[in-house]
Design a protein around this motif. Structure first.
Motif, mmCIF file in Angstrom:
data_model
loop_
_atom_site.group_PDB
_atom_site.id
_atom_site.type_symbol
_atom_site.label_atom_id
_atom_site.label_comp_id
_atom_site.label_asym_id
_atom_site.label_seq_id
_atom_site.Cartn_x
_atom_site.Cartn_y
_atom_site.Cartn_z
ATOM 1 N N SER A 76 51.696 66.362 26.864
ATOM 2 C CA SER A 76 52.324 66.919 25.659
ATOM 3 C C SER A 76 51.506 68.063 25.092
ATOM 4 C CB SER A 76 52.471 65.811 24.612
ATOM 5 O OG SER A 76 53.365 64.814 25.050
ATOM 6 N N LEU A 92 55.256 76.022 24.916
ATOM 7 C CA LEU A 92 56.028 76.252 23.690
ATOM 8 C C LEU A 92 55.301 77.138 22.693
ATOM 9 C CD1 LEU A 92 57.361 72.619 23.138
ATOM 10 C CD2 LEU A 92 58.488 74.516 24.324
ATOM 11 N N ALA A 94 66.238 70.164 25.222
ATOM 12 C CA ALA A 94 65.202 71.170 25.038
ATOM 13 C C ALA A 94 65.805 72.495 24.619
ATOM 14 C CB ALA A 94 64.413 71.337 26.321
ATOM 15 N N ALA A 146 53.054 71.733 24.716
ATOM 16 C CA ALA A 146 53.189 72.291 23.370
ATOM 17 C C ALA A 146 52.404 73.580 23.226
ATOM 18 C CB ALA A 146 52.728 71.261 22.338
ATOM 19 N N ASP A 164 59.486 66.003 20.964
ATOM 20 C CA ASP A 164 59.672 66.964 22.052
ATOM 21 C C ASP A 164 59.902 66.246 23.379
ATOM 22 O OD1 ASP A 164 59.554 69.665 23.256
ATOM 23 O OD2 ASP A 164 57.712 68.885 24.164
ATOM 24 N N PRO A 190 61.106 73.133 18.643
ATOM 25 C CA PRO A 190 60.637 71.741 18.613
ATOM 26 C C PRO A 190 60.000 71.366 17.285
ATOM 27 C CG PRO A 190 59.220 73.110 19.995
ATOM 28 C CD PRO A 190 60.416 73.935 19.664
#
Length: 889
Positions: A532, A540, A661, A536, A652, A839
């Protein structure tokens, strides 16, 4: 008590003494000199009066004139030495040309008492920097060195050593003293007189001064004089001044690579480690410890000394210094010292267990401390630069040369014959690649790791963070690097360096690739939520501090915040792909299954959250999340008051699992003709036409007109009231008790056929802040058995609250208060599937709902139901069983 001045007879007055001094007649000269030394010079201000009345000129003339009796010279030199303790006298002696006379006395007379007093006078004169050059130019050093070598009088030797010490006040003069043999003479005298404490103390102080910035000439002279071992012995002296001088001198010697093997062989490593431990334990400042830290770090450059540093407890000490924020000035040097243990597996394990990895990661974003680089001669003597003259020692392979010096078989570069040439089969250097070979894969020709060139010698390590990265890379090559490298803080530090440094070194990227490709590290990656974190931060573009702020600030708009760039996204996808390869292997599937079935609750939750990111096999993912209750565990942890980063990562992961997503855009609203007028509201048309045949009278407000037929057709409750056997069936004004006008007006519109636009009551009656109206309308619809009206109200509420910029938590709280499961389900679906493409917006929406909900378990169940209704989990036996269990609970 009254102090009395001793009575001086006229024959011993200052004027009489000066007259005798100018006359130079022997019968009265001796008496005058004795009076000057014992009375006049020792009085307060006596030296100044003697100088002011012109006494220095005749005194120097007496020394430069004809030969005098020994007693006369002793007295005159004693008076001159005393006068030179005063600054004005030192300057006047230089101006009067007294320095050459003193040097001439050293060269011509062979009496130790004369040498003693002459050396004392020169030492006092040398206190002024202006006198240094004059004394050196007069050729005072060679006779002083000669006296030092030949004299046996301890007091005379102390005076000579002090004079030489004062003559080395500048780097240039220290070099001149070394080149003229002064350092060797002092070292030999120190080695030859171990039982003379005063002489040893003077020699230690002199060597401390003369070894400052220790030049190669100084090192050679001290090595030839055998001064290393006596200095190590003096480091345990009872007097603090002597002990500290010896320790400081040893620290200076470590600046020269050629002396460090001898320092280690004499026991200097243990001495320096012990002294550094004592001072650091006492809380000494960084400036006090810096010379000792530098010396200890330089000692780590030779193989033989590295083992001594490890055995003496130097590695834990250096780790403690690296952890001490007060010693920040030496941190860069300590890291480079650790780099010398690159191939020492025992030392590496000790450092790793001591927490070095976290300290190195913490230094990646630090700037260089600006510490000056070491001189060329301070390089490792395992691989020294060749000297200015070839000798047999220079022909030795580097490892053997260091070993001969450290073991004491040779003490200086000149000990071997130039004609002797050993076998040179061992290679003295090692070309350092980006990832040096690990243990067991040494280059051909190198039989022992101790012969390897320390990586700290590589010019590629010029960047401040390069040594730390090289050590981290070395740790990553271990069989199981997960214990120290694959942790949350370490990974965050590495990613902070990759994303924050202007030009991150590629070694860090290779290190991350190596770790994610190592199957042994998979469990550690999953346990610390690394998938994650990677997704992230790199994919992201949401840094941990942004994830932590979810729900506590306004969510950032799409595209705002720092842009990671395409290369960071590609890096994140590549690292996640590496983890996917490991997770989908037979070994990885076993690891994940074991974590989910037998691990601690935190490990089970971490595994469930990582599965959608690193497991592309739907069968395996469904089995672990549904049949093994991974999804239920994740949702339970999510609604149990998790921290904000966990909330972001979990939402997420769930959104990615459910295919949200990148949610599909909402269908466009139907276009309406601009010229066509909207049809009128049916209830308003009825009221304006006067077609009402019934009025409802509320507790407050005017009567509400209505159609009896429409009311009976729209509600079974009203039909029983208005068309049955009740009295209301015969009344034209029907009272309705306990109902507010606003919600009843909405109900009336509904009964007359209004179902939304353009009806003002049902088209948008619940703006933000008017939740009470919606709650009353829903309660009234339930009272009159109007489920369709409830659905219309809920749809209107969802349109206003479940959209970007609105607050779904208000709607969820209303659904909980009224027990409206459909509202709760819609809020849960919005959070997981349709909150936003961002997210952070989805996570923020869930975080706000978590803060207002009164039933976290109920929220978890709603989220689970939404997950089950998706194409991913709907219809499977596991899904039906989970739904049944959830309903029963």
């Amino acid at each position: 008590a009254r102090t009395t001045t001793p009575t001086i007879c006229p024959a011993e007055s200052l004027g009489y003494c000066l007259a005798q001094l100018r006359g130079g007649a022997e019968p009265g000269l001796g008496r005058a000199l004795l009076a000057l030394r014992t009375r006049h010079i020792k009085q307060p201000g006596g030296i100044e009066r003697f100088r002011a009345r012109g006494g220095l000129g005749p005194l120097l003339g007496l020394l430069a004139g004809a030969l005098r009796p020994r007693r006369t010279l002793d007295l005159a030199l004693s008076i001159l030495g005393n006068c030179c303790t005063e600054a004005g006298s030192r300057a006047q002696v230089r101006e009067l040309g007294g320095i050459p006379s003193l040097v001439m006395i050293l060269k011509s007379l062979g009496v130790e008492s004369i040498y003693n007093r002459t050396a004392r006078a020169l030492g006092n004169l040398a206190i002024d920097v202006a006198n240094l050059r004059a004394i050196h130019d007069a050729g005072a050093v060679p006779p002083l060195v000669q006296v030092l070598a030949s004299s046996q009088d301890s007091e005379c030797l102390q005076s000579v050593i002090r004079a030489l010490r004062n003559l080395g006040a500048t780097p240039a003069h220290r070099l001149a003293l070394a080149q003229q043999g002064a350092v060797r003479a002092i070292s030999e005298r120190l080695a030859a007189s171990p039982d003379d404490p005063a002489l040893a103390a003077a020699a230690a102080r002199a060597l401390l001064e003369l070894t400052k910035g220790c030049s190669r000439d100084c090192a050679e002279q001290l090595s030839l004089g055998g001064g290393v071992a006596p200095l190590v012995a003096l480091a345990g002296h009872g007097k603090r001044a002597v002990r500290e001088a010896a320790v400081a001198a040893l620290s200076n010697l470590c600046l020269q690579g050629m002396l460090r093997p001898a320092v280690g062989n004499a026991g200097g490593v243990a001495v320096l480690v012990g002294e550094l431990q004592r001072r650091h334990g006492a809380g000494a400042a960084g400036a006090v410890l810096q010379p000792l830290v530098r010396a200890l770090c330089l000692l780590c450059r030779e193989a033989m000394n590295r083992s001594r540093v490890r055995e003496a407890g130097g590695l834990p000490l250096l780790l403690a210094l690296l952890q001490d924020g007060r010693q920040r000035g030496c941190h860069a040097r300590v890291v480079v010292a650790f780099l010398a243990f690159f191939y020492d597996q025992e030392a590496l394990e000790l450092l790793q267990a001591g927490g070095l990895v976290a300290l190195l990661v913490g230094r990646l974003d630090k700037e260089a401390e600006g510490e000056s680089e070491d001189e060329r001669d301070a390089a490792s003597f395992d691989f020294p630069p060749e000297g200015r003259r070839e000798s047999g020692l220079s022909l030795l392979p580097s490892c053997r040369r260091s070993w001969l010096l450290s073991e004491g078989y040779i003490t200086s570069p000149g000990d071997l014959s130039p004609q002797w040439s050993p076998d040179g089969s061992l290679s003295p250097t090692l070309e350092l690649q980006d990832d040096p070979p690990g243990p067991g894969r040494l280059p051909a020709g190198l039989g022992s790791p101790t012969c390897l060139a320390p990586p700290s010698l590589d010019p590629a390590l010029a960047a401040p963070e390069a040594p730390a990265l090289l050590l981290l890379s070395r740790f990553s090559q271990a069989e199981d690097p997960s214990r120290s490298l694959v942790t949350g803080p370490v990974l965050r530090g590495l990613l902070a360096y990759v994303t924050g440094a202007p030009a991150p070194l590629p070694r860090c990227l290779r290190l991350l690739h190596r770790l994610t490709c190592n199957p042994v590290c998979l469990e550690a990656f999953v346990r610390c939520h690394a998938p994650s974190l990677l997704r992230a931060w790199l994919v992201l573009g949401v840094a941990p501090e942004e994830a932590a702020a979810v729900g506590h600030e306004t969510p950032r708009s799409p595209g705002s915040g720092h842009r990671q760039g395409r290369r960071f996204k590609e890096l994140g996808e590549a690292l996640l792909c590496n983890l996917c390869v490991q997770a989908e292997s037979a070994f990885g599937a076993g690891v994940l299954t074991h974590m989910l079935l037998s691990g601690a609750e935190a490990d089970q939750v971490a595994c469930a959250m990582a599965l959608p990111l690193i497991c592309r096999k739907k069968s395996l993912c469904r089995k672990l999340l549904l049949e093994h209750s991974g999804l239920r565990l994740l949702l339970a942890a999510l609604t149990r008051g998790a921290d904000p980063p966990f909330t972001f990562y979990a939402v997420d992961s769930l959104s990615l699992l459910l295919g949200a997503a990148a949610p599909l855009p909402a269908p466009p609203a139907p276009k309406r003709c601009r010229l066509a007028a909207p049809p009128p509201c049916p209830y308003e048309r009825l009221a304006k036409a006067g077609g009402a045949d019934l009025h409802f009278r509320l507790d407050a407000g005017a009567p509400v007109p209505a159609s009896r037929q429409a009311a009976c057709a729209g509600s079974d409750v009203l039909r029983a009231m208005l068309a049955g056997g009740f009295a209301e069936a015969r009344q034209a004004l029907v009272p309705i008790r306990g109902v507010a006008p606003a919600p009843f007006l909405v109900l009336t519109h509904f009964l007359h056929g209004c179902r939304g636009e353009p009806c003002p009551a049902l088209g948008g009656p619940f703006p933000p802040g008017e939740g009470e109206l919606a709650e009353q309308t829903l309660a009234l619809a339930e009272q009159f058995l109007l489920p369709e009206l409830q659905e219309l109200v809920e749809a209107a509420l969802c349109r206003q609250h479940l959209r970007p910029g609105a607050g779904p938590e208000q709607l969820y709280r209303l659904g909980e208060r009224l027990g409206r499961g459909q509202l709760l389900r819609r809020c849960a679906r919005y959070v997981l599937l349709g909150a936003s493409e961002e997210p952070t917006s989805r996570a923020a929406a869930l975080a706000r709902i978590l803060r207002v909900t009164g039933d976290p378990k109920g929220l978890a169940q709603e989220l689970l139901e939404v997950a089950m209704e998706t194409e991913w989990g709907y219809g499977t036996p596991a899904a039906r069983s989970i739904r049944a269990v959830g309903t029963s609970h």
